[in-house]
Design a protein around this motif. Structure first.
Motif, short mmCIF file in Angstrom:
data_model
loop_
_atom_site.label_atom_id
_atom_site.label_comp_id
_atom_site.label_asym_id
_atom_site.label_seq_id
_atom_site.Cartn_x
_atom_site.Cartn_y
_atom_site.Cartn_z
N UNK A 94 0.83 -1.21 0.00
CA UNK A 94 0.00 0.00 0.00
C UNK A 94 0.86 1.26 0.00
N UNK A 95 0.68 2.06 -1.04
CA UNK A 95 1.28 3.38 -1.12
C UNK A 95 0.15 4.37 -0.85
N UNK A 96 0.27 5.14 0.20
CA UNK A 96 -0.83 6.01 0.61
C UNK A 96 -1.35 6.87 -0.53
N UNK A 97 -2.68 6.86 -0.69
CA UNK A 97 -3.32 7.73 -1.68
C UNK A 97 -3.44 7.13 -3.06
N UNK A 99 -10.81 1.47 -4.25
CA UNK A 99 -10.70 2.55 -3.27
C UNK A 99 -9.29 3.13 -3.24
N UNK A 100 -9.21 4.38 -2.76
CA UNK A 100 -7.93 4.92 -2.31
C UNK A 100 -7.61 4.23 -0.99
N UNK A 101 -6.38 3.82 -0.80
CA UNK A 101 -5.98 3.18 0.45
C UNK A 101 -4.93 4.01 1.18
N UNK A 102 -5.04 4.01 2.51
CA UNK A 102 -4.05 4.67 3.36
C UNK A 102 -3.74 3.77 4.54
N UNK A 103 -2.47 3.61 4.86
CA UNK A 103 -2.07 2.86 6.04
C UNK A 103 -2.21 3.76 7.27
N UNK A 104 -2.65 3.15 8.37
CA UNK A 104 -2.80 3.87 9.62
C UNK A 104 -2.04 3.13 10.71
N UNK A 162 -6.25 0.25 8.38
CA UNK A 162 -6.36 0.60 6.96
C UNK A 162 -7.55 1.53 6.75
N UNK A 163 -7.32 2.59 5.98
CA UNK A 163 -8.42 3.49 5.63
C UNK A 163 -8.78 3.31 4.16
N UNK A 164 -10.07 3.12 3.90
CA UNK A 164 -10.59 3.04 2.55
C UNK A 164 -11.29 4.36 2.25
N UNK A 165 -10.89 5.00 1.17
CA UNK A 165 -11.47 6.31 0.83
C UNK A 165 -12.03 6.27 -0.59
N UNK A 166 -13.23 6.80 -0.74
CA UNK A 166 -13.86 6.91 -2.06
C UNK A 166 -13.58 8.28 -2.65
N UNK A 167 -13.62 8.36 -3.97
CA UNK A 167 -13.48 9.67 -4.60
C UNK A 167 -14.74 10.49 -4.35
N UNK A 168 -15.87 9.82 -4.35
CA UNK A 168 -17.16 10.45 -4.07
C UNK A 168 -17.40 10.44 -2.56
N UNK A 169 -16.66 11.29 -1.85
CA UNK A 169 -16.71 11.26 -0.39
C UNK A 169 -17.99 11.84 0.17
N UNK A 170 -18.72 12.60 -0.64
CA UNK A 170 -19.98 13.17 -0.17
C UNK A 170 -20.99 12.07 0.13
N UNK A 210 -2.75 -2.84 -7.59
CA UNK A 210 -2.79 -1.40 -7.87
C UNK A 210 -3.54 -1.16 -9.18
N UNK A 211 -4.47 -0.22 -9.16
CA UNK A 211 -5.21 0.15 -10.37
C UNK A 211 -4.38 1.15 -11.16
#
Length: 248
Positions: A174-177, A191-196, A201-209, A231-232
């Motif tokens: 995992x490379x953050x972001x 998803x965007x992934x971030x190590x914590x 692990x944090x999963x982040x969507x582009x459509x965060x709203x 990796x995409x």
């Protein structure tokens, strides 16, 4: 100087290609008797390159029987950029260096008919072709690349629903972001992934709203069978509509 022993090899090539001495003579604009004489005397030095080229073999191999039979320089490019090995006389053209790479398509599917549980598997009936240059420019091993389809609008405006994705299974660190494909308890997610800290692990969507961040602790990652597929590195997006042309 190495002896010209091309006669038997020349004869064998014509026989294998089902070409008569008369037919080959016409192609070279020479007398059939000359071609027939080459069976025993060998192909003359002044014709060696041309004859080898037309039969798609190495002139050195034709002359002496040594080295590679294949003529590496006899490779032609077609309009799409595919590289062909051409046997001019026989009209046989074989793709040896295709411009595209055919990648397997993976999808989310039920584990058993009627079940609500899913897993991510290869669809043997489908594949996606991508330019070889895309993979090579990113130093991606062709055998590690797979494709999948984006489902849903969680990555909307970045990767639209229905887009085709290409995934590098060789990069699961995992490379953050960065954007990754993951399998989450049998579900395919992008998803965007971030190590914590604490191996979370944090999963982040582009459509965060519409899709808030999701955070999973190490124990949850194991319990919910979350694993990074890769990796995409590429995606396609088709416009949702064709614009109307005014004044027609």
């Amino acid at each position: 100087m190495k002896k010209n022993t091309s006669g038997p090899r020349f004869k064998a090539l014509l026989e294998a290609a089902n070409i008569t001495t008369t037919g080959f003579a016409e192609f070279l604009d020479t007398a059939p008797q000359n071609v027939h004489n080459w069976y025993t005397r060998g192909v003359p030095a002044h014709c060696m390159e041309e004859v080898a080229r037309k039969l798609s073999v190495s002139s050195d191999w034709l002359k002496t029987g040594e080295g590679s039979k294949d003529a590496q320089h006899l490779r032609l490019l077609d309009e799409s950029g595919n590289t062909f090995d051409a046997q001019t006389i026989r009209g046989v053209y074989t793709v040896i260096e295709p411009v595209d790479v055919e990648l397997p398509l993976y999808k989310e599917a039920v584990t058993t008919p009627g079940s609500n549980k899913t897993h991510v598997i290869e669809d043997p009936k489908q594949s996606i072709r991508l330019p070889r240059s895309h993979l090579d420019s990113l130093e991606i091993n062709h055998a590690d690349a797979i494709c999948a389809f984006m489902s849903g609008n969680s990555m909307g405006e970045k990767i639209e629903d229905g887009s085709t994705l290409a995934i590098d299974r060789g990069l699961t660190q995992i490379i953050d972001g960065e954007i990754y494909a993951i399998e989450h308890d049998g579900m395919l997610r992008i998803k965007y992934l971030h190590r914590l800290p604490g191996n979370s692990l944090r999963l982040r969507s582009h459509n965060r709203a519409e899709y808030p961040d999701e955070i999973f602790r190490a124990a949850q990652i194991e319990e919910q069978n979350i694993r990074v597929l890769g990796w995409v590195f590429w995606w396609s997006t088709l416009n949702k509509r064709r614009p109307a042309v005014p004044f027609l």
